[in-house]
Write a protein that holds these residues in place. Structure first.
Motif, PDB file in Angstrom:
ATOM      1  N   VAL A 297       4.109  -2.729  20.702  1.00 56.85           N
ATOM      2  CA  VAL A 297       4.363  -1.640  19.749  1.00 56.85           C
ATOM      3  C   VAL A 297       3.083  -1.266  19.022  1.00 56.85           C
ATOM      4  O   VAL A 297       2.803  -0.074  18.796  1.00 56.85           O
ATOM      5  N   ALA A 298       2.283  -2.271  18.647  1.00 60.81           N
ATOM      6  CA  ALA A 298       1.026  -1.995  17.950  1.00 60.81           C
ATOM      7  C   ALA A 298       0.121  -1.118  18.803  1.00 60.81           C
ATOM      8  O   ALA A 298      -0.450  -0.124  18.322  1.00 60.81           O
TER       9      ALA A 298
ATOM     10  N   ILE B 125       1.611   2.520  19.278  1.00 57.35           N
ATOM     11  CA  ILE B 125       1.361   3.323  18.079  1.00 57.35           C
ATOM     12  C   ILE B 125      -0.111   3.688  17.989  1.00 57.35           C
ATOM     13  O   ILE B 125      -0.476   4.831  17.664  1.00 57.35           O
ATOM     14  N   ASP B 126      -0.969   2.717  18.289  1.00 55.76           N
ATOM     15  CA  ASP B 126      -2.407   2.958  18.240  1.00 55.76           C
ATOM     16  C   ASP B 126      -2.798   4.093  19.179  1.00 55.76           C
ATOM     17  O   ASP B 126      -3.556   5.003  18.808  1.00 55.76           O
TER      18      ASP B 126
ATOM     19  N   THR C 283     -11.584   0.910  15.233  1.00 56.81           N
ATOM     20  CA  THR C 283     -10.574   1.281  16.221  1.00 56.81           C
ATOM     21  C   THR C 283     -11.214   1.460  17.592  1.00 56.81           C
ATOM     22  O   THR C 283     -12.341   1.931  17.729  1.00 56.81           O
TER      23      THR C 283
ATOM     24  N   TYR D 131      -2.781   4.655  11.189  1.00 45.80           N
ATOM     25  CA  TYR D 131      -3.727   4.219  12.202  1.00 45.80           C
ATOM     26  C   TYR D 131      -3.971   2.715  12.207  1.00 45.80           C
ATOM     27  O   TYR D 131      -3.647   2.001  13.159  1.00 45.80           O
TER      28      TYR D 131
ATOM     29  N   GLY E 286      -1.477  -0.440  13.267  1.00 44.27           N
ATOM     30  CA  GLY E 286      -1.316  -0.740  14.681  1.00 44.27           C
ATOM     31  C   GLY E 286      -2.558  -1.355  15.283  1.00 44.27           C
ATOM     32  O   GLY E 286      -2.487  -2.309  16.066  1.00 44.27           O
TER      33      GLY E 286
ATOM     34  N   THR F  42      -3.024  -4.960  13.968  1.00 44.75           N
ATOM     35  CA  THR F  42      -1.968  -5.838  14.477  1.00 44.75           C
ATOM     36  C   THR F  42      -2.303  -6.290  15.893  1.00 44.75           C
ATOM     37  O   THR F  42      -2.092  -7.456  16.260  1.00 44.75           O
TER      38      THR F  42
ATOM     39  N   VAL G 215       4.995   3.541   9.040  1.00 46.87           N
ATOM     40  CA  VAL G 215       4.687   2.542  10.062  1.00 46.87           C
ATOM     41  C   VAL G 215       5.361   1.215   9.733  1.00 46.87           C
ATOM     42  O   VAL G 215       5.852   0.513  10.627  1.00 46.87           O
TER      43      VAL G 215
ATOM     44  N   PHE H  49       7.618   0.243  12.724  1.00 51.17           N
ATOM     45  CA  PHE H  49       7.070  -0.830  13.550  1.00 51.17           C
ATOM     46  C   PHE H  49       8.134  -1.875  13.908  1.00 51.17           C
ATOM     47  O   PHE H  49       8.393  -2.115  15.096  1.00 51.17           O
TER      48      PHE H  49
END
Length: 669
Positions: free
Chosen positions: A122-123, A126-127, A248, A401, A404, A407, A461, A465
């Motif tokens: 999921v992280a 979403i990222d 990121t 941002y 995710g 994580t 989030v 999440f």
């Protein structure tokens, strides 16, 4: 031998025109990349974050710390670089261990099990979605910083860029080769020149400095110049959380280790170190220039801090203008290229998670051009919704941002620490401590971001999440239950009597038309011990007309009219099967389904055959066979008598030959 014409549907012809001819599965292969090319291909998402990371820190500090924000920017950047060092050392181990399919998802799955791994899944999902939105929005900022007249159309430009990227990827655009490696080197070189020239000018005392008080349209700036004025711990934490977006994309190389030439692990490790070094230089340089020039973020999002730095360093005049345009072009290119990385990463991750039965299996399917089309469409739709909801403002997207991103870092670090604890290889204590430090630090950043940015959108989030994690686990349970049920049914079928003495075929008749005739012909081809035609009477007048048409056709199979006063066709079908059931007897119910090519035709007709087939599927020793008939290409209503089918040897009618449409079986033993 007769060959039926196979005309292509209009929708397929349009798809071929838009996306190109279909690619065969034999074309599916992965090009191995050299370290230089792979670095340029896999790092745009990471390197491009230096274009907006330091600016996000200033946006949070200036309303509270005034001009002291430019001083606080440097120590915050220093902390971010320390975290970068920890994560780089951790991911160096990841790429050496997971050389086929890396990333935090696989690390978590192998060390914590598939359910815990869904946190990483999921992280990363979403990222990838937010990366498309942030990078595209930041790329638009670079464009409008050079051409301010386009500023009011930022949202439209950003959405258009996302749609263009989606279209290119649906055509099979590959994230490989020099074309995709060029923007990273172009950007790194351009900003590197800005940093070096700016520092030299600062040392010579010729670097200009902006006075934010004289500017209009900037973000709110507090009055005063001390380290007070509300520069509290919470403000600093929020600024640090914003600055964390500079990291990121650091996991991109670990997700693409298999793209490197052999030896994959060592090559990926070198590329990772080079990427982290470039990122550290660019982030520290952009932050230093912001400190020296007082380049100030604007409320509208443009001109960006990095564009102001380039303008100040190169000055005005022809040469300065040309160099400024070059820098902005490089910035826009790498940001849009960084957005494109998600169009490769998201579909592959989604297919990987779907292979583990935690996402719908449709996401595993390659489409027209050998890409995961369904995943690309999902990514595009969600990213556009996010852009529209935030008006394509980078500052509004940041709260979605880093949670995710970090994580994923947390799961990778803790997963590697668990690996070293179990494997106990060489230097396992040192490696475990290093990865534990990286994972724990990332978890702290997640907590900081969730608390400090909660009211600014992080709450979305925080709620979405865990919900998505539960949904993925629930989907997996559904798949596992279905698999267990099918295994039980298979065992039951194997233990039961598989040979039937009698085979009764019942053709369900709704109208006297070609669809029904085709069903009768197919029923004869099954060579049943008994062939019946049944019509459930819902309207007496219509049933009488159907009876007369049937008798006039001289068909050898009589039509049975069965009253259905409560209009429950499914229930009446079950009663019919129950009356016909007998030991060692199998019953096949043929359900003609009329297919209509036009949208209006599909809307005007229901799916009764599907509903009846679903009902029959629960009955032992009964089979539902749906026989589609395309009424849009063949005459569907018979106006006169139809001669009986010609007889073959043995007195049986042959099958319908090339006129017999395909059929689908829905069976439960």
């Amino acid at each position: 031998m007769f060959e039926a014409p196979l005309p292509e549907r209009l929708g397929y012809r349009i798809k071929c025109r838009l996306l190109g001819p279909p690619l065969t599965t034999a074309r599916l292969h992965q090009e191995r990349l050299s370290k230089t090319t792979a670095l340029g291909v896999l790092s745009p998402d990471c390197i491009s974050s230096s274009a907006y990371g330091p600016e996000q820190v200033l946006i949070e500090l200036l309303p509270y710390a005034a001009l002291a924000a430019f001083t606080l920017l440097l120590p915050i950047t220093g902390v971010i670089l320390v975290i970068l060092l920890l994560l780089t050392l951790s991911y160096r181990q990841v790429v050496m261990l997971y050389t086929r399919a890396g990333g935090s998802y696989v690390v978590a799955r192998d060390n914590f099990g598939p359910k815990i791994a869904q946190i990483a899944a999921v992280a990363l999902l979403i990222d990838y979605v937010v990366t498309v939105a942030v990078q595209s929005a930041a790329g638009t900022v670079a464009v409008v910083s050079a051409i301010p007249a386009l500023g009011p159309y930022s949202l439209e430009i950003t959405v258009g860029a996302v749609l263009l990227l989606a279209y290119g990827n649906l055509r099979g655009l590959k994230e490989a080769g020099r074309a995709f490696a060029f923007p990273m080197y172009f950007f790194a070189g351009s900003i590197g020149v800005v940093i070096v020239v700016g520092v030299v000018k600062a040392l010579l005392g010729s670097l200009d400095r902006i006075d934010p008080a004289t500017l209009d349209g900037t973000v709110p700036i507090a009055h005063g110049d001390g380290l007070v004025m509300g520069a509290t711990v919470l403000v600093i934490l929020r600024a640090f959380a914003n600055g964390g977006t500079s990291l990121t994309g650091l996991e991109a190389i670990s997700n693409g280790v298999s793209a490197f030439k052999k030896p994959e692990g060592p090559n990926a490790r070198r590329a990772l170190v080079i990427m982290a070094s470039i990122l550290a230089f660019l982030v520290s340089g952009v932050s230093l220039l912001a400190h020296l020039t007082h380049a100030t973020p604007y409320a509208a999002g443009y001109p960006s801090v990095i564009s102001q730095e380039a303008r100040i360093v190169f000055g005005s005049g022809t040469v300065g203008d040309v160099l400024f345009v070059v820098v902005q072009t490089a910035t826009a290119l790498i940001l849009f290229t960084g957005a494109n990385t998600s169009f490769n990463g998201f579909p592959f991750l989604a297919s990987f998670v779907a292979d583990d039965a935690f996402l719908p299996r449709q996401l595993r399917r390659r489409g027209h051009r050998l890409v995961f089309s369904n995943a690309i469409i999902v990514l595009t739709a969600v990213a556009i919704v996010l852009l529209v909801a935030t008006d394509a403002r980078v500052n509004s997207l940041v709260p979605f941002y880093a949670i995710g991103v970090f994580t994923g870092f947390t799961m990778a670090g803790l997963g590697m620490a668990r690996h070293h604890q179990k494997a106990r290889g060489r230097h396992w204590r040192r490696n475990m401590a290093l990865n534990l430090a990286a994972g724990t630090t990332s978890a702290i950043v997640v907590a900081i971001f969730a608390i400090a940015k909660f009211t600014e959108g992080a709450w979305v989030v925080v709620l979405v999440f865990p919900t998505l994690v539960v949904v993925l686990i629930r989907l997996n349970r559904e798949y596992r239950d279905e698999a267990a049920e099918l295994r039980e049914l298979g065992d039951a079928e194997a233990d039961s009597e598989a040979v039937y003495s009698n085979h009764i075929v019942i053709v369900m008749v709704d109208a006297y038309d070609l669809a029904t005739i085709e069903a009768l012909r197919y029923g004869r081809s099954l060579r049943p011990s008994e062939l019946r035609a049944v019509h459930f009477v819902l309207d007496n007048a219509r049933a009488a007309i159907l009876k007369r048409q049937w008798e006039a056709s001289d068909l050898e199979v009589p039509l049975e009219l069965i009253e259905c006063p409560d209009r429950r066709i499914g229930h009446s079908t079950l009663e019919l099967i129950a009356r016909a059931a007998a030991p060692r007897t199998e019953i096949s119910v043929l359900l003609p389904r009329r297919i209509y090519g036009s949208i209006l035709g599909r809307l005007l007709h229901d799916r009764t055959a599907d509903r009846i087939a679903k009902t029959i599927s629960h009955v032992p020793h009964a089979v539902a066979i749906i026989i589609p008939f395309d009424a849009s290409t063949r005459r569907g209503v018979l106006e006169g008598p139809v001669p009986p089918p010609a007889r073959g040897r043995g007195g049986r009618a042959p099958s319908a030959g090339h006129r017999l449409p395909g059929y689908r079986r829905n069976r439960q033993a």
